[in-house]
Design a protein around this motif. Structure first.
Motif, PDB file in Angstrom:
ATOM      1  N   CYS A   1     -70.958  46.740  29.235  1.00  0.00           N
ATOM      2  CA  CYS A   1     -70.837  45.736  30.886  1.00  0.00           C
ATOM      3  C   CYS A   1     -72.331  45.156  31.006  1.00  0.00           C
ATOM      4  CB  CYS A   1     -70.554  46.756  31.893  1.00  0.00           C
ATOM      5  SG  CYS A   1     -68.848  46.881  31.334  1.00  0.00           S
ATOM      6  N   LEU A   2     -71.935  45.101  32.175  1.00  0.00           N
ATOM      7  CA  LEU A   2     -73.556  44.623  33.514  1.00  0.00           C
ATOM      8  C   LEU A   2     -72.921  44.819  33.958  1.00  0.00           C
ATOM      9  CD1 LEU A   2     -75.145  41.371  31.220  1.00  0.00           C
ATOM     10  CD2 LEU A   2     -75.866  43.960  31.172  1.00  0.00           C
ATOM     11  N   ARG A   3     -74.160  44.631  35.150  1.00  0.00           N
ATOM     12  CA  ARG A   3     -73.528  44.378  36.930  1.00  0.00           C
ATOM     13  C   ARG A   3     -74.021  43.667  37.376  1.00  0.00           C
ATOM     14  NH1 ARG A   3     -74.972  49.257  40.475  1.00  0.00           N
ATOM     15  NH2 ARG A   3     -77.368  48.078  40.881  1.00  0.00           N
ATOM     16  N   ILE A   4     -73.873  42.915  38.066  1.00  0.00           N
ATOM     17  CA  ILE A   4     -74.543  41.372  38.729  1.00  0.00           C
ATOM     18  C   ILE A   4     -74.079  41.408  39.962  1.00  0.00           C
ATOM     19  CG2 ILE A   4     -74.568  39.342  38.338  1.00  0.00           C
ATOM     20  CD1 ILE A   4     -73.428  39.151  35.707  1.00  0.00           C
ATOM     21  N   THR A   5     -75.329  41.771  40.359  1.00  0.00           N
ATOM     22  CA  THR A   5     -75.125  41.567  41.774  1.00  0.00           C
ATOM     23  C   THR A   5     -74.386  40.431  42.419  1.00  0.00           C
ATOM     24  OG1 THR A   5     -77.014  43.021  42.558  1.00  0.00           O
ATOM     25  CG2 THR A   5     -76.742  41.733  44.763  1.00  0.00           C
ATOM     26  N   VAL A   6     -73.788  39.633  43.615  1.00  0.00           N
ATOM     27  CA  VAL A   6     -73.250  38.230  44.015  1.00  0.00           C
ATOM     28  C   VAL A   6     -74.284  38.216  45.101  1.00  0.00           C
ATOM     29  CG1 VAL A   6     -71.996  37.300  45.416  1.00  0.00           C
ATOM     30  CG2 VAL A   6     -70.970  39.272  44.373  1.00  0.00           C
ATOM     31  N   GLY A   7     -74.668  36.961  44.158  1.00  0.00           N
ATOM     32  CA  GLY A   7     -76.231  36.329  45.236  1.00  0.00           C
ATOM     33  C   GLY A   7     -75.999  35.431  46.025  1.00  0.00           C
ATOM     34  N   ASP A   8     -76.989  34.275  45.983  1.00  0.00           N
ATOM     35  CA  ASP A   8     -75.923  33.377  47.088  1.00  0.00           C
ATOM     36  C   ASP A   8     -75.415  32.832  46.465  1.00  0.00           C
ATOM     37  OD1 ASP A   8     -78.170  32.180  46.278  1.00  0.00           O
ATOM     38  OD2 ASP A   8     -79.200  31.952  48.026  1.00  0.00           O
ATOM     39  N   GLU A   9     -75.425  31.331  46.325  1.00  0.00           N
ATOM     40  CA  GLU A   9     -74.298  29.988  45.413  1.00  0.00           C
ATOM     41  C   GLU A   9     -75.147  29.690  44.472  1.00  0.00           C
ATOM     42  OE1 GLU A   9     -73.365  26.279  47.480  1.00  0.00           O
ATOM     43  OE2 GLU A   9     -72.412  25.702  46.088  1.00  0.00           O
ATOM     44  N   ALA A  10     -76.450  29.361  44.540  1.00  0.00           N
ATOM     45  CA  ALA A  10     -76.950  28.926  43.735  1.00  0.00           C
ATOM     46  C   ALA A  10     -77.430  30.181  42.729  1.00  0.00           C
ATOM     47  CB  ALA A  10     -79.249  28.332  44.236  1.00  0.00           C
TER      48      ALA A  10
END
Ligand code: PLP
Length: 362
Positions: free
Chosen positions: A336-345
């Protein structure tokens, strides 16, 4: 190494904590999505309070944190006398382990629980015990089955890091009621605000003598670098924790900025609505791309790849594009990879890179 000067038993079993990296040599367009930070940073009120707080550097801070505790009590409808503040919720977790667990005692948590539970248990000389999960979700029956007469603390993060999954309040209540009498249940609410209609377990704390809640300013409030967290519990627990806490564990700056952040309703509302929108978009998009991703209740997502090699290769593709996400093999999730929810871009950039990567896998 000296053979006579030895640390306490358990200390050398601690793997050094690897925090999310933040830079890539030679790139200036890096987006850091590895530590679940607020993509909008701290709010305007917190920044202004930070600038003002510099005037009082020569003064010792308040040792009872009365003003911040009163503000937290008002904001969340809690008894301020039963709140304790720490240098991040990490410090509150470590107070709990120091105060309640020692050699011969067990500290229980679930398979993919937050790494600090194990670290703080080992620092206190206690034995970490791991219960299995069901489909990456906390399993109350498994926790109850692993609780013994030696269990002193049971930690669950709800929503959980790094899975983003949640257990319902009735299930948590069943856990609290089913634990042995000497065990304290800690509800870690670092991501509680991101979950809809969830009070972090505050109401349960008010009705159970064996439940404590921890919270943080590091995520939604965008203050990870400031280090302020807090806990809410029964009076008998808070009285104990205040004996372990150093009298000046938070600086004037930490106290003033956290209190200002709490009052910044506009920043909180924007951060929450943008996170919900782009988190759900990213989950759906990853599922469409053939990378199964559970519905997350936090500010990150956890796509599951075919195997560890594919996750590593996708991580390399993201890094090549300047996107730093978190590899989670230390949590037992190497695929797995954990990906923080960034802004739209940032979310669109992540989806674009993973889309290209998955095309290349066909
Ligand atoms: C589940 C969980 N609990 C607690 C923390 C500690 O946060 P802090 O010490 O910044 O409050 C984190 C940080 O990532 C976390 O993910």
């Amino acid at each position: 190494m000296s053979t006579r000067i030895c640390p306490q038993p358990g200390i050398m079993e601690i793997a050094l904590y690897q925090s999310g990296s933040s830079s890539i040599a030679g790139r200036d367009d890096v987006v850091k999505l590895s530590s679940n930070e607020n993509p909008f940073g701290a709010g305007d009120l917190a920044r202004a309070a930070y600038a003002r707080a510099g005037h009082d550097l020569h003064r010792y801070p308040s040792s009872d944190h009365a003003s911040l505790r009163a503000a937290l009590g008002d904001r969340f409808g809690l008894d301020a006398g039963r709140i304790i503040c720490g240098a991040g919720s990490d410090e509150v977790i470590s107070f709990l382990c120091q105060a309640y667990a020692g050699p011969g005692d067990e500290v229980l948590y679930s398979r993919h629980g937050f790494l600090m539970y194990r670290i703080s248990a080992l620092v206190a000389g206690a034995t970490p015990v791991v219960a299995p999960e069901r489909d990456r979700c906390t399993d109350v029956d498994a926790l109850l089955a692993h609780a013994t007469e030696r269990t002193r603390l049971v930690f669950i993060a709800n929503p959980n890091n790094p899975t983003g999954t949640m257990v319902s309040l009735p299930e948590i209540t069943r856990l609290a009621k089913g634990l042995p009498a000497q065990a304290l249940l800690v509800l870690d609410g670092a991501y509680a605000e991101y979950a809809e209609d969830y009070d972090g377990g505050a109401a349960l704390v008010d009705t159970c003598e064996n439940v404590v809640m921890t919270r943080t300013f590091s995520k939604l409030y965008g203050l990870g670098g400031l280090r302020v967290g807090w806990g809410y519990g029964p009076q008998h627990v808070i009285d104990v924790l205040n004996r372990v806490r150093g009298p000046f564990n938070l600086s004037n700056i930490q106290l003033a900025v956290a209190e200002a952040a709490l009052g910044d309703a506009a920043h909180v509302a924007r951060s929450l609505s943008e996170n919900a929108r782009w988190r759900d978009w990213l989950c759906n998009r990853l599922n469409e791309l053939g990378v199964p991703t559970d519905q997350s209740h936090a500010n990150f997502v956890l796509p599951r790849f075919h195997d560890a090699a594919q996750a590593d290769a996708c991580n390399a593709a993201l890094l090549a594009d300047g996107l730093i996400v978190r590899q989670v093999s230390s949590y037992g999730l190497p695929h797995c990879l954990r990906i923080t929810v960034g802004d739209e871009a940032a979310c669109r950039r992540v989806a674009h890179v993973i889309s290209g990567f998955m095309e290349g896998q066909k």
